[in-house]
Structures are given as structure tokens and as C-alpha cells.
Motif scaffolding. Structure first.
Motif, short mmCIF file in Angstrom:
data_model
loop_
_atom_site.label_atom_id
_atom_site.label_comp_id
_atom_site.label_asym_id
_atom_site.label_seq_id
_atom_site.Cartn_x
_atom_site.Cartn_y
_atom_site.Cartn_z
N GLY A 124 0.81 -1.21 0.00
CA GLY A 124 0.00 0.00 0.00
C GLY A 124 0.84 1.26 0.00
O GLY A 124 2.05 1.24 -0.30
N ALA A 125 0.23 2.37 0.34
CA ALA A 125 0.87 3.68 0.24
C ALA A 125 2.11 3.77 1.12
O ALA A 125 2.14 3.26 2.24
CB ALA A 125 -0.13 4.77 0.61
N GLN A 126 3.13 4.43 0.58
CA GLN A 126 4.37 4.71 1.30
C GLN A 126 4.48 6.22 1.44
O GLN A 126 4.54 6.94 0.45
CB GLN A 126 5.57 4.16 0.53
CG GLN A 126 5.45 2.72 0.13
CD GLN A 126 5.54 1.77 1.30
OE1 GLN A 126 6.48 1.87 2.10
NE2 GLN A 126 4.60 0.85 1.41
N ARG A 127 4.52 6.73 2.68
CA ARG A 127 4.48 8.17 2.92
C ARG A 127 5.73 8.60 3.69
O ARG A 127 6.18 7.90 4.61
CB ARG A 127 3.23 8.53 3.72
CG ARG A 127 3.13 10.00 4.13
CD ARG A 127 1.96 10.22 5.06
NE ARG A 127 2.00 11.53 5.69
CZ ARG A 127 1.18 12.53 5.40
NH1 ARG A 127 0.25 12.35 4.47
NH2 ARG A 127 1.28 13.68 6.03
N PHE A 128 6.28 9.76 3.29
CA PHE A 128 7.48 10.29 3.93
C PHE A 128 7.25 11.77 4.22
O PHE A 128 7.06 12.56 3.29
CB PHE A 128 8.70 10.12 3.03
CG PHE A 128 8.82 8.74 2.41
CD1 PHE A 128 9.25 7.67 3.15
CD2 PHE A 128 8.46 8.55 1.09
CE1 PHE A 128 9.35 6.41 2.59
CE2 PHE A 128 8.55 7.30 0.51
CZ PHE A 128 8.99 6.21 1.26
N ASP A 129 7.25 12.13 5.48
CA ASP A 129 7.10 13.54 5.85
C ASP A 129 8.44 14.24 5.64
O ASP A 129 9.50 13.72 6.00
CB ASP A 129 6.66 13.67 7.30
CG ASP A 129 5.25 13.12 7.51
OD1 ASP A 129 4.42 13.28 6.60
OD2 ASP A 129 4.99 12.54 8.59
N ALA A 130 8.37 15.44 5.06
CA ALA A 130 9.61 16.13 4.73
C ALA A 130 9.36 17.61 4.55
O ALA A 130 8.23 18.04 4.29
CB ALA A 130 10.21 15.56 3.45
#
Length: 565
Positions: free
Chosen positions: A226-232
């Protein structure tokens, strides 16, 4: 086992080379069609005829020194793009590389920009935008506008002379109530691309955030997990192939999220969006600027965007790996040689000569060490015979002999060890750098980044068949094996019979192992072997003891029998 297992292992850990650019048929060089090339618009492999799809919607033409294509005014998508400086094959009439393609065609791949928020009716995929001009060039930007009566949405598009678009997304609040808006950008890609992701070279989703680049996400990860999210804050996100890159670059000062998510039909979508929406009061307008890169992974260009454009880690869109400290200097030196000489093959030969000159002082020490080791051979043989039944004692006595005679047995390996990172760096340069793609040398060698096409088993193209990869022995691999055999013949013969057998078979095993690799890498190794042979001839003149036959070892003294009581 090595010959048959190597092709399977190398494709996963050390991909051998780019697809062959030419083949030899009936003694003539023929261009090989690129099997991964995007088909023509009317190809039966296409989902729909691309010409028909492009003609169904109003468009703004893209025309720059590096790019040709169009922007779809329905949905405000950049979905038609070819790279005019790079061709599918080495043929003069070859089509340029197609990077982006509209929805409904084979390998659909496009970028779009939009808004989410509260109190707004944002434009959708069916919204037809109005354009200020019908042509986008490096000197003439284009403004797209769409309005619903209470909000006006504006996308200002400009592009430089290379591959970087600048997108300014604006929202004007024409109503009487405050609204909140969050501009975003997305990249849609159908399928997994034509280049395979391997242990040494990443191809697929790539994201940069918080000072690092993540090569660990692939298409399978997104599809299964599923979705892969990276805060930046800032960063960039997109898709990389071996030679091509698409990347969304949000405002580097805005805190947000970079993500990959599965899309219907086996597609994936890369996206950036701010963490929080912006408030827009009545009569006010907000603007957010982002960039979109779509083009070739030119090393100097990517580094320039990183240093001057402020896009952190953008140069690492190229997966240099752990040995970047060796690889980039060698690339820059090799590229400089190419610009000075004009032929990449000759530049590789000049690089090899430079390496051998730099290592020559070490080679002198190597030969001096070999001379010392050779002088110790009779004593070592005597120790081995004396303590053949006591291996620990044998090793202790041999190490004591090295210490007493002040000889380092590893000194002879140093030049070989120093060449390993150089050889690997050249391998990565040939595999990764767009500058070396489709570069010719001479005669039948039209692409140094591909294997040697002149095969022996089909009689140099006279027989109508192509041998399998592990038997595709060309002229360069044969020259490599012969040059290595000649080099080993000049070395002092080892006293150990097993070592003699290993040295006898190694050149011919490496001939098979190296056959699928890039011709440029084989050219480097052959040149290095020839220079080593010349160097050995010279150093044998300075150390003649290395050519003298070894004296027979003295018979080991028999231990005295204990006296009888």
C-alpha cells in the motif's frame, strides 16, 4: 557451475550491460531495434492509437532545444513528451526517446497539478483549461486558467533549455467567504517501467527527504504494502530509470508529505502535498511554486540543479552506491578525456594508461616483493616438508621466516586490490551515465555501453542464430582471455600445483564471465593487461632474479632417533 550460474547471479547483483545496440549479420553491422522502446502511435501493442488520443483534446505545444511534446488542456496534464537529444537506437533515423504518454495509451505516464481544501470546487480531470498561448518554449511561458465563479485557479508554466519545468499554482478567492487550499502535484505511471531494479542499480520509485535518498521502495512494495508516505520539508519524489528521471520538486521551504500509492489497473502514483492547507480570505490570492523534472540523468546537469537550484540530493537520483567517492571523480576525468579526444574508446584507453602510471611505483614494490618471495621459496618448501603433519607449527615457522627476512607476502596483491574500485567505478559509469550511452569506438564497436556484438560461435554473423548470453563470446572477450593468459605466463610460476592449475584456467573462465559485460569495460581490462605485460617486461630487466630457475630445496633433516636406555 560458474559458467551456468553466473548469468542468473549477474543479472541480480551486477547487471552486465545495456541491451545490444548492433548485431553482425553476413559480415555487416546492423542496428538492433530497442525491445523496450515505446511503440509507434499506430502499433497494435498500443491500447489506443496515440495520434487519435492526442487529437481528442486541445493542447499547448512544447518546443525547446531538449523537449518536444504537448500539454493536455483537459485536466492540465503534461502527458506528451519526447527527448529530442536522445534516440531509441543508434540508427540515424531512429525515433527520439518517449518519456511521457497520455492516459489511454500503452505505458501511460504523465504529471498533473491540482488543489484540495475546504470551501472550494477544484478543477478535475475533465476540466478544460484556457491557455494564454498555444506554444510553450524556453523563452515564452504559458498561463492556464479555470474559474467556477467563486474561485479562479491559475497554473503558470515555464521550462528551461533542459528538462526542468517551473509550476506556479495560484488560487484567487472571488467569493465572500474564506476558503482553505492545499496545492499538490502528482505523477501517474502505468506498469513497472522497462528497466529492472537490481542490487547495484535502482530503477523505480525514488524519494529524497531529510537529507537522504530512499531507493528501498519498488513497484512491488507499493502494490503489496500500500501507500508509502514520507514527511519532509522540501525534498523530491518521482520515478527513475537507468537513464531517465521524472521528479516532482515541491517548494523546498514548505513542510509536506511525499508519497507513493497504488492506482487502479496496476499503476502507481507519486505525489507531494503540503501538511496543512492555506487560508485565503475574500479577494485574496495565494501562490505556491513547485518544479517538475522530466528528462535524461545528465550527471553535471543534476549536480547543477542541486548546487544552483537548491534541490537537495538531486544528484543522487543516480544510484552511485557506496563507492561514489571513486566513481564520480573517474567519471569526470573520463568525460574530460572524451571532450578532449572526441572518442570514448580512446578516452578509456587514456584512462587506463593514467591508472597504470599512477600505480607504477606500487608495481615496482610489488615486483621487489615478488623477487623476495621467490628467493624464499626453497626455504618455505623445506618448512612445508618438515612440518607437513603439523599445520599450526608449519604456519608459525613460515610467519617467522617472513619476519626474519622482512618480507610481506601481501605486498604483491596491492596493485590488484587498488584496481578493484577503479574497475567497479568504470563499470558503474558505463552502466549509469547517459554520457556513455551509444558511444562508438571503432570498426564494429558502435556502442561501448553494450556487449561486443561480433560473436565467434555464429562465425561473426555468417550463421543465422544468436548464441545464448553465457556463450556469446566476442572478439573482445577472446582478446581479454589471451592477454590475461600472456600476463600470467610472465609471472613467476608458483610452486604449488593447485595454484598452477588455477592460473592456467582462470583466463579462460574470465573470458566467459566478462563476455556479457559492456565493451568499454572489456576494453579497459585488455588495455590494462597489455600495459601490465609491458610493465612486467621492463621490471624483469630490473629484477632478473625473478626469471632465474629456483634452486632445489635442501632435503629436510631427519629427526634424530632417541637413544636407547
Amino acid at each position: 557451475m560458474l559458467l551456468f550460474a553466473w548469468p542468473m547471479l549477474s543479472e541480480q547483483f551486477f547487471p552486465t550491460a545495456a541491451p545490444p545496440a548492433t548485431k553482425i549479420e553476413a559480415g555487416k553491422t546492423e542496428v538492433v531495434p530497442n525491445p523496450g522502446a515505446d511503440p509507434a502511435a499506430d502499433s497494435p501493442a498500443a491500447v489506443r492509437d496515440r495520434k487519435l488520443v492526442l487529437g481528442e483534446t486541445p493542447r499547448v505545444q512544447i518546443d525547446t532545444p531538449a523537449l518536444k511534446g504537448s500539454i493536455n488542456l483537459k485536466g492540465a496534464r503534461i502527458d506528451d513528451l519526447v527527448l529530442v537529444k536522445h534516440k531509441e537506437t543508434i540508427a540515424r533515423d531512429s525515433d527520439p526517446i518517449r518519456l511521457l504518454s497520455p492516459s489511454g495509451t500503452r505505458d501511460a505516464y504523465f504529471a498533473g497539478f491540482g488543489w484540495s481544501g475546504q470551501g472550494i470546487t477544484a478543477p478535475g480531470a475533465d476540466t478544460v483549461w484556457k491557455a494564454s498561448s498555444n506554444r510553450l518554449t524556453a523563452t515564452t511561458p504559458v498561463t492556464l486558467t479555470a474559474s467556477n465563479g467563486t474561485q479562479r485557479f491559475i497554473i503558470e508554466l515555464s521550462v528551461d533549455e533542459n528538462y526542468m519545468f517551473t509550476i506556479r499554482q495560484k488560487v484567487a478567492n472571488l467569493g465572500e467567504k474564506a476558503i482553505s487550499v492545499a496545492p499538490y502535484g502528482y505523477l501517474y505511471r502505468y506498469g513497472a517501467g522497462k528497466d529492472h531494479d537490481t542490487w547495484t542499480i535502482h530503477a523505480g520509485p525514488v524519494a529524497s527527504y531529510e537529507g537522504k535518498v530512499n531507493y528501498g521502495v519498488d513497484y512491488k512494495t507499493v502494490a503489496e504494502d500500500g501507500a508509502q508516505r514520507f514527511d519532509a520539508t522540501g525534498g523530491w519524489v518521482g520515478y527513475t530509470d537507468i537513464y531517465w528521471l521524472t521528479a516532482l520538486v515541491p517548494d523546498q521551504g514548505v513542510k509536506g508529505a511525499l508519497s507513493f500509492r497504488p492506482a487502479p489497473g496496476g499503476a502507481t502514483q507519486a505525489q507531494f502535498e503540503p501538511t496543512s492547507a492555506r487560508q485565503v480570505g475574500p479577494g485574496q490570492m495565494v501562490t505556491q511554486t513547485s518544479r517538475f523534472f522530466a528528462g535524461a540523468k545528465d550527471i553535471n546537469l543534476l549536480d547543477d540543479y542541486e548546487e544552483k537550484g537548491g534541490i537537495r540530493q538531486f544528484g543522487k537520483a543516480i544510484d552511485w552506491g557506496w563507492f561514489e567517492i571513486f566513481e564520480k571523480p573517474i567519471f569526470h576525468y573520463l568525460n574530460w578525456l572524451f571532450r578532449m579526444i572526441g572518442n570514448f574508446g580512446v578516452a578509456i584507453i587514456a584512462l587506463t594508461l593514467t591508472v597504470r602510471l599512477l600505480l607504477f611505483p606500487i608495481a615496482q614494490k610489488q615486483f621487489a616483493s615478488m623477487a623476495s618471495m621467490r628467493a624464499l621459496q626453497p626455504k618455505m618448501k623445506a618448512l612445508q616438508d618438515r612440518y607437513k603433519d603439523d599445520k599450526p607449527r608449519q604456519q608459525q615457522e613460515i610467519m617467522k621466516l617472513y619476519k626474519d627476512e622482512k618480507v610481506n607476502p601481501l605486498a604483491g596483491c596491492l596493485p590488484t586490490l587498488l584496481q578493484i574500485p577503479i574497475l567497479y567505478a568504470l563499470y558503474k559509469c558505463l552502466m549509469l551515465s547517459i554520457e556513455m550511452r551509444h558511444q562508438p569506438f571503432a570498426l564494429w564497436l558502435k556502442d561501448l555501453s553494450a556487449p561486443d556484438p561480433l560473436h565467434v560461435l555464429n562465425l561473426f554473423g555468417l550463421l543465422d542464430f544468436n548464441p545464448p548470453a553465457f556463450l556469446a563470446i566476442g572478439v573482445l572477450p577472446i582478446l581479454l582471455g589471451v592477454s590475461m593468459w600472456a600476463q600470467f605466463k610472465l609471472n613467476p610460476a608458483p610452486m604449488d600445483d593447485m595454484q598452477k592449475q588455477v592460473f592456467a584456467i582462470m583466463p579462460w573462465v574470465l573470458m566467459f564471465v566478462m563476455a556479457p559485460f559492456a565493451a568499454g569495460l572489456q576494453l579497459y581490462w585488455i588495455t590494462s593487461n597489455l600495459l601490465t605485460i609491458a610493465q612486467q617486461k621492463f621490471l624483469y630487466m630490473r629484477h632478473p632474479a625473478l626469471k632465474e630457475p629456483l634452486p632445489a630445496p635442501a632435503p629436510a633433516a631427519k629427526p634424530a632417533k632417541p637413544a636407547k636406555k
